[in-house]
Design an enzyme around this catalytic site. Structure first.
Site, PDB file in Angstrom:
ATOM      1  N   HIS A 127      -5.521   3.072   1.465  1.00 34.37           N
ATOM      2  CA  HIS A 127      -4.728   4.247   1.855  1.00 34.37           C
ATOM      3  C   HIS A 127      -5.353   5.010   3.034  1.00 34.37           C
ATOM      4  CE1 HIS A 127      -2.738   3.253  -1.762  1.00 34.37           C
ATOM      5  NE2 HIS A 127      -3.422   4.002  -2.597  1.00 34.37           N
TER       6      HIS A 127
ATOM      7  N   ASP B 223       0.922  -1.125   0.000  1.00 32.86           N
ATOM      8  CA  ASP B 223       0.000   0.000   0.000  1.00 32.86           C
ATOM      9  C   ASP B 223       0.970   1.183   0.000  1.00 32.86           C
ATOM     10  OD1 ASP B 223      -1.318   2.276   0.992  1.00 32.86           O
ATOM     11  OD2 ASP B 223      -2.862   1.039   1.906  1.00 32.86           O
ATOM     12  N   HIS B 224       1.144   1.832  -1.150  1.00 31.86           N
ATOM     13  CA  HIS B 224       2.297   2.744  -1.254  1.00 31.86           C
ATOM     14  C   HIS B 224       2.214   3.925  -0.276  1.00 31.86           C
ATOM     15  CE1 HIS B 224      -0.247   5.127  -3.961  1.00 31.86           C
ATOM     16  NE2 HIS B 224       0.581   6.132  -3.743  1.00 31.86           N
TER      17      HIS B 224
ATOM     18  N   LYS C  59     -11.535  12.426  -6.816  1.00 33.87           N
ATOM     19  CA  LYS C  59     -10.786  12.872  -7.991  1.00 33.87           C
ATOM     20  C   LYS C  59     -11.434  14.145  -8.509  1.00 33.87           C
ATOM     21  CE  LYS C  59      -8.780   8.508  -9.332  1.00 33.87           C
ATOM     22  NZ  LYS C  59      -7.390   8.687  -8.882  1.00 33.87           N
TER      23      LYS C  59
END
Ligand code: BG6
Length: 508
Positions: A246, A183-184, A346
């Site tokens: 995230h 999970d960056h 977004k």
């Protein structure tokens, strides 16, 4: 810093975007910092019919194009990519994995590398089970001559059931400590700094609970739309794409108890406890606690911006959410009764991710008569951009009387001129090479997070009358998300690119 032991990195999906944009530039940065193993080889694997020479050229270009270093030194690129090879594969063909095994063995011999291998699945998630099963059946998961690490990228499943299935398949093939789920967000310096801010400073932790905190707000806003990922995104939506992973990880690190040590499992156990304490949102409450939206056509700075439904590979009648805002509680001693508000979307006005701790007002409003309304103290942990920390507090305006003004005290990472903030992938790749799984999601964390998300997915599926609100691209999401915040006159923070600024309209 420690140098990892010699190893071979095998990347599946080697001709894809993730490899070029993130993985290869991150490896090159590690190499420039002398943090790569003494002996290292990289085997790119994919469906494309390209030669090793073409692969090396493509990766060299990727480094030049996507390196995020301030003054990148490109002089070692040829020396670095010299150890890259490419192998074509048909992902569903077991004989191709036998052949892959032979290629890996030859590479080991050629470079004098023992049996340490990392398999990185930079492919669509639908291939994770196929690739892992074939690798294991070809005997490539056995750790007798060195470690075999399997890296997979989020999403880990698309609901609770598929996540359980994926975990079950992987556990049938390899041990949990061989699996690194990326999970960056956990690789971001500023996300890790949440732990340092909380547990290295004596002044914050005593206040970090329901006695002093009024509410917590976490925002992860993006100004871009779905770009060319409409095909993937339309089947996913913001809840799966951002919230389940995230955002919940940031909730976990913000709300967790102090771990007993910095050991991977000590930290992950505490995050898991937070997930286990999330108060389930009942299906019938989803409509009022979770607001979803989708961006509609609009004009941003004079330019026409397309609506979500008109993006490439998106269904014109799509009800996929590009925005989610929700309110929930954590049922434990520290947080009982404190609302958590999280939102992501977004095509919002700016790209910003931050955690805002809103502290309670003083018990007696001594200055209320003078200023009317006191803003209260906020601690803002800015994850990106303009990474840093901001404390907002009230101060006397110089002059007669007691006029009170809310002012800022801020720290910006960019002020540390000599410190380079490494990219998330740099950190995560380095950790996998060392076998440190602290910053990777564990099986039970992933499943527990899905368990929390499941009633929302179910409510949206079973009750199409729950609205998908439109919001014009470039705005802060649908109106009803403002009503989520309880308390007279309270709203979300409207953050700007500069951490210290906030306005409904600000610089882009
Ligand atoms: C990814 C999502 O995991 O995170 C994307 O799939 C999103 O949709 C991205 O754009 C955001 O990451 P960052 O690091 O730019 O905040």
């Amino acid at each position: 810093m420690e140098k990892p032991n010699d190893l071979i990195l095998v990347i599946f999906g080697a001709s894809g975007d993730l490899t070029s944009r993130k993985l290869i530039p991150a490896l090159y940065s590690l190499s420039n910092q002398n943090l790569m193993p003494e002996k290292f080889a990289l085997l790119g694997v994919g469906r494309s019919e390209i030669s090793s020479t073409e692969f090396r050229e493509k990766m060299a270009n990727a480094i030049r194009t996507f390196s995020d270093e301030k003054d990148p030194d490109f002089s070692h690129i040829t020396g670095f990519t010299e150890y890259f090879e490419y192998q074509r594969i048909d992902y569903i063909s077991p004989p191709d994995y036998k052949e892959l095994g032979r290629v890996i063995q030859n590479l080991c011999q050629k470079h004098g590398i023992g049996g340490n291998i990392i398999f990185y699945m930079a492919t669509p998630p639908s291939l994770y089970e196929t690739i892992s099963t074939n690798l294991a059946e070809a005997g490539l998961g056995i750790q007798s001559d060195g470690f075999k690490h399997f890296i997979i990228e989020k999403p880990f499943g698309y609901d609770l059931e598929s996540a359980r299935r994926l975990n079950k398949t992987l556990h049938g093939l390899v041990q949990e400590d061989q699996i690194f789920r990326i999970d960056h967000y956990l690789g971001k310096e500023t996300v890790q700094n949440l732990l340092v801010t909380r547990f290295a400073n004596g002044i914050f932790e005593p206040l970090w609970n329901r006695n002093y905190v009024h509410r917590i707000e976490i925002t992860s806003a993006e100004s871009i739309g779905v770009e060319d990922r409409g095909g993937y995104y339309d089947g996913s939506g913001a809840l799966r794409d951002m919230v389940q992973n995230h955002l919940l990880q940031m909730v976990g690190l913000t709300a967790m108890e102090p771990p007993s040590s910095l050991e991977a499992d000590a930290i992950r156990n505490e995050v898991l406890k937070v997930f286990q304490s999330l108060q389930p949102i009942k299906e019938e409450d989803v409509e009022k606690q979770v607001i979803r939206g989708q961006y509609t056509p609009s004009k941003i700075r004079g330019e026409c911006v397309t609506g979500y439904r008109y993006e490439k590979d998106v269904d014109v009648h799509s009800r996929t959410e590009t925005y989610v805002a929700m309110k929930f509680f954590i049922d434990n001693w520290r947080w009982g009764g404190v609302p958590f508000y999280i939102r992501t979307g977004k095509r919002l006005p700016t790209r910003v991710t931050e955690v805002v701790i809103h502290f309670k007002q003083t018990p007696h409003h001594l200055f209320k008569r003078v200023v009317g309304k006191l803003t209260g103290n906020q601690l803002i942990i800015r994850i990106q951009p303009d990474e840093g920390i901001l404390l907002k507090f009230d101060m006397k305006e110089p002059g007669a009387g007691f006029n009170v003004k809310n002012v800022n005290m801020d720290f910006h990472y960019k002020d540390l001129a000599d410190v380079r903030v490494p990219s998330a992938y740099e950190r995560l790749l380095y950790d996998v090479m060392l076998g440190d799984s602290t910053l990777f999601s564990r099986d039970d964390e992933v499943e527990t997070a899905w368990k929390f998300i499941e009633p929302i997915q179910r409510a949206w599926k079973n009750n199409p009358a729950i609205k998908v609100y439109g919001y014009p691209a470039g705005t802060w999401g649908p109106e009803p998300s403002n009503d989520l915040i309880e308390g007279e006159g309270l709203t979300w923070r409207y953050p700007c690119k500069n951490m210290a600024d906030e306005e409904l309209y600000c610089e882009l």
